[in-house]
Scaffold this active site. Structure first.
Site, mmCIF file in Angstrom:
data_model
loop_
_atom_site.group_PDB
_atom_site.id
_atom_site.type_symbol
_atom_site.label_atom_id
_atom_site.label_comp_id
_atom_site.label_asym_id
_atom_site.label_seq_id
_atom_site.Cartn_x
_atom_site.Cartn_y
_atom_site.Cartn_z
ATOM 1 N N GLY A 1 8.294 5.448 5.666
ATOM 2 C CA GLY A 1 9.379 6.318 6.111
ATOM 3 C C GLY A 1 10.727 5.647 6.174
ATOM 4 N N GLY A 2 11.021 4.693 5.297
ATOM 5 C CA GLY A 2 12.325 4.055 5.301
ATOM 6 C C GLY A 2 12.464 2.941 6.317
ATOM 7 N N PHE A 3 11.387 2.616 7.072
ATOM 8 C CA PHE A 3 11.471 1.593 8.107
ATOM 9 C C PHE A 3 10.581 0.395 7.820
ATOM 10 C CE2 PHE A 3 13.102 5.286 10.278
ATOM 11 C CZ PHE A 3 14.170 4.752 10.982
ATOM 12 N N LEU B 1 0.818 -1.204 0.000
ATOM 13 C CA LEU B 1 0.000 0.000 0.000
ATOM 14 C C LEU B 1 0.854 1.257 0.000
ATOM 15 C CD1 LEU B 1 -2.871 -0.901 2.508
ATOM 16 C CD2 LEU B 1 -3.031 -0.699 0.026
ATOM 17 N N LYS C 1 1.135 -3.368 8.935
ATOM 18 C CA LYS C 1 2.259 -2.434 9.015
ATOM 19 C C LYS C 1 3.505 -3.217 9.403
ATOM 20 C CE LYS C 1 0.000 1.952 10.084
ATOM 21 N NZ LYS C 1 0.032 3.131 10.987
ATOM 22 N N THR D 1 3.644 -0.803 4.328
ATOM 23 C CA THR D 1 2.282 -1.142 4.715
ATOM 24 C C THR D 1 1.680 -1.973 3.595
ATOM 25 O OG1 THR D 1 2.022 0.883 6.002
ATOM 26 C CG2 THR D 1 0.022 -0.237 5.305
ATOM 27 N N ASP E 1 -1.981 13.665 15.846
ATOM 28 C CA ASP E 1 -1.726 13.899 14.417
ATOM 29 C C ASP E 1 -3.035 13.896 13.626
ATOM 30 O OD1 ASP E 1 -0.097 14.509 12.270
ATOM 31 O OD2 ASP E 1 0.392 12.427 11.821
#
Length: 660
Positions: A46-48, A42, A67, A51, A165
């Site tokens: 962020g580079g980690f 999906l 995730k 998903t 957020d």
């Protein structure tokens, strides 16, 4: 089809009968922990990690979201923070149980060295996409949104959880019933007496997050309510709060009505006024308070002698004494003092924000930034009084060997940062280029497509990556792991970089900022179309990267022996590009202003930054730790805005009518 779970795989979809990924040769898993069938990617995380969309075999193949936390390195601050947030999200979702408007947690586990979080899939679209497709909201829609979401906020706040957020991207409209679902609890935090993190490690989104969250790292129920108010403003006006915040800091909230194309009822106006108070003590303290006020039918103000059938809302005409009292209090006005200064305002020593608009703090509409015009128009960067410096430009062949040398020059100006520390800014002429990489380029990523033509106005850019001495001169601290005054500052987040730009802008009166992604690639290429501004390939003699590997177009047998330095180097240690910019390849990744989107479909073509579209920000250029393919001019990376990694630094851009 089977999806490969290697987070670095560029083509993860495979036929059912394959045992190994046809792209990266990673062993394929038909059912993750014998339960979840992974269908497709999906988004990047962020580079980690990634998903994925999946099916739960224990729930009649019900769709779910997986995730994945899959760090590429260990022992860094960024990894530690990402792991903490990942675990927190799982705990929060578990604590929240099965609320009908919050995704249900299905599972949380570790497998093959990766952490996984599996939650309910919400079929629908987020409100930012809805805004783009259907246009600005009407007042009745804003009221419906508030009455739909506020009970969910009340529910999580009563369980001592702060979302931190809230924004249009994190609110989904469920396709089955039209209900709003609050997603992405990765930033949520358990509330004790206060929610406090070290300054500089804030979680949230600029433009939506309130002052106490941005500057102090503190969050309360009232902090979520500010973000909800900013979300309503965005949907009502179509104006992204991030763009207003970038130029005016928090002063935009005093004048939010000027961005309306029509008008709103007195009650809704007062509700938004109170949601958007800069001073937390004057803001709503609970969702219940907002619900009570929003349920009051809209008041219609009828001017004396006017037509009694005139209406500012969609309800029957009605005059409410309470509305007149509140209106009088609002017009009275008060002043809220706060620690810090407006971001990118260009004003020095500004330490207060008035709750009531004044001639001094009302921004002019024609200067209000939008996603289409966030960069400076052509010819605003003056060439008067610029100095000239000379340098040598080199070109390489497919094995990285230098085959050509030529002399060149560029114009620049010097900024005095104090205590003998200076900053050199190079003039970059405006022009047009092809952004992205061709399909034939080795080691390219799918997010570098489609190639598209972009016209970039002129601007000035840092000759070097920002150094530790320069960062220390403005911020008063040096977070870097590899110490050295002339080495690039690293272990700085996107938030840290934006804060630096703010303070330097206030000090100098100029508009210092991070480059847009288009500006960065245009400046890096400097007129070239090859993978690197040197040519077809690079060597560790030209760039500081993971020198044990060679670029694909340079066969290892014919390439020079690599050198892996295992750390950053002083800026300017290697030859520059044709614009006179050093270290655009390697040394440290450089933050850009843009949010990360995994393709260039509908990307801006005017050099402006793309913001308000995701929760991660762009990084460009590669680093000392990464392979040579990531140093290519077109390569893109991304990370969360609070990510502090010893690979990440930044470079400045200055634009505006006054640069000297």
């Amino acid at each position: 089809m089977i999806c490969c779970l290697n987070p670095d795989c560029s083509q993860p979809i495979n036929p059912d009968d394959h045992k190994f990924c046809q792209s990266c040769r990673t062993p394929l898993i038909a059912l993750l922990i014998n339960r979840f069938r992974v269908l497709r990617v999906l988004s990047a995380e962020g580079g980690f990690g990634r998903t994925y969309l999946a099916e739960d075999s224990q729930k009649l193949n019900e769709p779910c979201v997986i995730k994945q936390l899959a760090p590429k390195q260990s022992g860094t601050y960024a990894l530690k923070k990402a792991t903490e947030l990942f675990i927190e999200e799982a705990k929060r979702l578990q604590d929240l149980g099965e609320h009908p408007q919050i995704p249900t947690l299905f599972a949380y586990f570790e497998d093959n060295g990766f952490l996984y979080l599996v939650q309910q899939f919400i079929k629908g679209e987020n409100l930012l996409d809805e805004l783009a497709q259907k246009g600005k909201y009407k007042e009745t829609q804003i009221r419906e949104l508030l009455l739909d979401l506020l009970p969910s906020l009340k529910f999580i706040h009563e369980r001592n959880i702060i979302h931190r957020d809230i924004k249009p991207q994190n609110i989904m409209r469920r396709a089955s019933d039209g209900k709003l679902v609050l997603i992405d609890f990765g930033a949520s935090k358990q509330l004790t007496t206060t929610v406090h993190t070290q300054i500089g490690t804030q979680i949230g989104s600029y433009g939506y997050s309130p002052l106490e969250q941005i500057q102090l790292g503190e969050a309360y129920p009232a902090s979520d309510l500010f973000a909800l108010g900013a979300t309503c403003f965005h949907l009502l006006t179509g104006v992204d709060p991030f763009n207003l915040w970038t130029i005016n800091g928090f002063s935009w909230v005093n004048n939010w009505r000027q961005y309306l194309s029509g008008s709103v009822s007195q009650e809704l106006g007062q509700v938004l006024d109170k949601l958007l108070k800069v001073d937390i003590q004057k803001r709503y303290q609970s969702a219940d308070e907002v619900i009570k006020d929003i349920q009051i039918p809209p008041t219609v103000y009828v001017p004396q002698g006017g037509n009694k059938n005139q209406s500012l809302g969609n309800s029957p005409t009605r005059i409410n004494r309470r509305g007149f009292i509140y209106g009088g209090l609002f017009l009275g006005g008060v002043t809220v003092a706060f620690v810090g200064q407006n971001l990118f305002s260009g004003k020095q020593n500004q330490t207060s924000i008035s709750d009531t608009p004044t001639p001094e703090n009302i921004p002019t509409p024609e200067n209000t930034p939008t996603p289409e015009n966030t960069t400076t128009p052509e010819n605003t960067t003056s060439s008067n009084n610029l100095k000239t410096f000379s340098f040598e430009v080199v070109s390489t062949n497919a094995s990285g060997k230098i085959i050509k040398r030529r002399n060149s020059s560029a114009k620049y100006f010097t900024e005095d940062l104090g205590n003998g520390v200076t900053l050199e800014m190079v003039e970059i002429p405006g022009g047009t280029f092809m952004m992205g990489s061709p399909k034939s380029e080795a080691k390219r990523g799918s997010d570098e497509s489609p190639q598209h033509q972009v016209t970039v106005p002129s601007f000035c850019m840092g000759k070097y990556q920002l150094t530790q001495a320069q960062y220390q001169a403005i911020i008063g601290a040096n977070p870097s792991g590899f110490k050295g005054d002339n080495r690039p500052v690293e272990s700085v987040s996107w938030n840290d970089a934006v804060t630096f730009c703010q303070r330097l802008s206030q000090k100098t009166g100029k508009n210092y900022r991070l480059p847009s992604e288009a500006e960065w690639e245009y400046a890096c290429r400097a007129g070239t179309t090859t993978p690197f501004y040197f040519g077809e390939s690079i060597t560790p003699d030209l760039v500081n990267y993971y020198g044990n590997l060679t670029y694909a177009s340079a066969p290892k047998a014919s390439a020079p022996k690599g050198q892996y330095r295992e750390q950053t180097t002083d800026v300017g240690s290697f030859p520059p590009n044709a614009f006179g910019l050093y270290d655009m390849h390697g040394n440290v990744w450089e933050w850009c202003l843009d949010d990360y989107i995994d393709s260039y479909n509908n990307a801006p073509t005017d050099g402006s930054a793309l913001t308000g579209r995701s929760g991660t920000n762009l990084l460009r250029g590669g680093s000392w730790y990464y392979n040579p393919g990531t140093c290519r001019s077109a390569c893109r990376n991304n990370a969360n805005p609070d990510n502090r990694d010893y690979n990440n630094g930044f470079r400045l851009v200055v634009s505006g009518a006054r640069t000297l």
